[in-house]
Scaffold this motif. Structure first.
Motif, PDB file in Angstrom:
ATOM      1  N   ILE A 369      -6.186   6.110  -5.140  1.00 19.36           N
ATOM      2  CA  ILE A 369      -5.016   6.015  -4.259  1.00 19.36           C
ATOM      3  C   ILE A 369      -4.470   7.397  -3.960  1.00 19.36           C
ATOM      4  O   ILE A 369      -4.216   7.750  -2.799  1.00 19.36           O
ATOM      5  CB  ILE A 369      -3.948   5.111  -4.912  1.00 19.36           C
ATOM      6  N   THR A 397      -6.353  -0.081  -7.583  1.00 19.62           N
ATOM      7  CA  THR A 397      -6.742  -0.448  -6.229  1.00 19.62           C
ATOM      8  C   THR A 397      -7.074  -1.935  -6.184  1.00 19.62           C
ATOM      9  O   THR A 397      -7.304  -2.584  -7.220  1.00 19.62           O
ATOM     10  CB  THR A 397      -7.980   0.333  -5.789  1.00 19.62           C
ATOM     11  N   GLY A 418      -1.462  -1.212  -3.893  1.00 19.90           N
ATOM     12  CA  GLY A 418      -2.042   0.108  -3.676  1.00 19.90           C
ATOM     13  C   GLY A 418      -2.154   0.451  -2.206  1.00 19.90           C
ATOM     14  O   GLY A 418      -1.854   1.577  -1.791  1.00 19.90           O
ATOM     15  N   ASP A 419      -2.586  -0.517  -1.402  1.00 15.86           N
ATOM     16  CA  ASP A 419      -2.670  -0.296   0.047  1.00 15.86           C
ATOM     17  C   ASP A 419      -1.292  -0.053   0.638  1.00 15.86           C
ATOM     18  O   ASP A 419      -1.121   0.788   1.533  1.00 15.86           O
ATOM     19  CB  ASP A 419      -3.318  -1.497   0.727  1.00 15.86           C
TER      20      ASP A 419
END
Length: 437
Positions: A369, A397, A418-419
């Protein structure tokens, strides 16, 4: 869950602008080694027996005559956000340092005492916290932090800034894979890794170093659970070594170490000289920090910087009871109208001149990340300061969540967090790029 709740939300705080032609820096190092046996955290419950090396608060304060920014590196495994907030209130009242301008990071040594309440960890590892934490030692650590901030302010002097990169192979991915594709704690030479050293140097008017700030991801787990001595582990030993060489403090700031271990560690049954395992990191990492310092060939006395904070809101992991969230951390969780928990994750930013952007979070972040954010950052130097202002635990992730193992199992976050983090931090960096001079 509605689409509105699934989406990420963040609250923007106006930047604090700082500029000065007489930029000043003050630094201090304060011993926080206990003189009584303490519960060590990072592994299972265990009481300390003796001291291998002392542990410290290392503190640097930046000032322009109007506002102050303070960065702390403590030889501790982690603290809860509630513990950070208690100290931040005292420091604000005494020294006029705003909460978003106080970053209290922890080196993540697993051979340091427990400090303060357990935060989110009892959600998953309640057996580690069936005892009451040592309130006297916690107060001592907080008192010494407050005292240290004052000492650093007293030592403020005109300073110049230098920044650079280094590289070290002192770490390794720790998400080992079996032939059955099951994931467990071990060594994975093929796994994602971050081996960059982000280095900041502050020096006085005649070029003598005031302080180095080194940013590198690594778990402080060279000493095993069987070694009960208090120690700074890799970050502490490396810091002491570099300090002996340069004659000034080194703040070791851990990076995205959530899935990164030291390259070598001591097995429980090893009966040899344990210190030799730690001391090899003086060469593996300490010498690389010194090399990176030598490669900083230019500094500037013209320093412009600003701070900023956002709060990312992201869902609590499915299956976790929002009503069991710790009471002393109420400001880090809200419950929506559907009764679902939404984690409130503060992310802080420090932009220095045109080239350097630092962001911090109360996380044990997976390195993929941080690597993704850095790779697409418009700033030539982008550093992530981890385990800052407490911790909300591991943030893997989505791909690593699906592979299971220890860290996903004890994370309070959903697989998409995480995104969300990558998107929102990257957005801030892009905005800061557009407004920088």
């Amino acid at each position: 869950m509605t689409n509105k709740i699934k989406s990420i939300m963040w609250v923007l705080f106006l930047p604090t602008f700082l500029y000065s032609s007489d930029f000043r820096v003050g630094v201090t190092k304060v011993n926080i080694t206990p003189n009584t046996s303490q519960n060590l955290i990072g592994y299972g419950p265990r009481d300390s027996k003796g001291v291998l090396d002392s542990i410290y608060h290392r503190i640097v304060v930046l000032e322009d005559g109007i506002d102050r920014f303070a960065l702390v590196s403590s030889d501790l495994a982690a603290i809860s956000p509630a513990t950070y907030q208690n100290a931040a209130k005292r420091i604000k009242s005494l020294y006029d340092v705003n909460e978003q301008d106080l970053w209290w990071t922890n080196t993540h040594t697993h051979s340091a005492p427990e400090v303060g309440s357990a935060g989110v960890i009892p959600y998953f590892l309640g057996e580690r916290y069936e005892h009451e934490y040592d309130r006297a030692y916690t107060k001592f650590v907080e008192d010494m932090l407050v005292k240290g901030i004052g000492l650093a302010i007293e030592k403020l002097e005109l300073a110049k800034l230098g920044v650079g990169w280094g590289y070290s192979r002192a770490n390794i991915n720790r998400r080992a894979r079996g032939i059955d594709d099951k994931t467990f704690l071990g060594e994975n030479p093929d796994g994602p890794i971050d081996r960059k050293i982000g280095l900041i140097r502050f020096e006085n008017e005649i070029g003598k170093p005031i302080v180095l700030i080194s940013n590198y991801p690594i778990h402080g787990t060279v000493l095993s659970i069987s070694d009960l001595r208090i120690s700074g582990d890799v970050p502490g030993v490396v810091s002491n070594y570099v300090e002996e060489k340069i004659g000034a403090p080194l703040l070791f700031i851990n990076g995205a170490e959530g899935n990164i271990a030291p390259r070598f560690s001591i097995s429980i049954n090893n009966s040899g000289n344990k210190e030799k395992f730690l001391n090899q990191f003086k060469r593996l990492l300490g010498d690389k920090i010194l090399e990176a310092n030598e490669n900083i060939i230019s500094t500037t006395e013209n320093v412009k910087f600003r701070t900023r904070q956002i709060v990312i809101e992201t869902p609590l992991k499915n299956g976790l009871d929002a009503n069991a969230w710790p009471e002393d951390m109420d400001s880090y969780l809200r419950i929506n109208s559907a009764g679902e928990g939404i984690i409130r994750m503060p992310i802080n930013f420090l932009m220095i001149n045109k080239d350097l952007a630092i962001w911090s979070a109360p996380l044990e972040l997976f390195c993929e990340i941080s690597n993704e954010i850095r790779a697409h950052s418009p700033f030539p130097y982008t550093f992530y300061y981890g385990i800052a202002n407490g911790t909300l635990g591991y943030l893997p992730t989505e791909a690593e969540f699906k592979l299971g193992g220890y860290e996903p199992g004890v994370s309070p976050f959903s697989v998409k967090a995480g995104d969300h983090l990558i998107k929102e931090v990257s957005n801030v960096l892009e905005e800061e790029d557009r407004i920088r001079d």
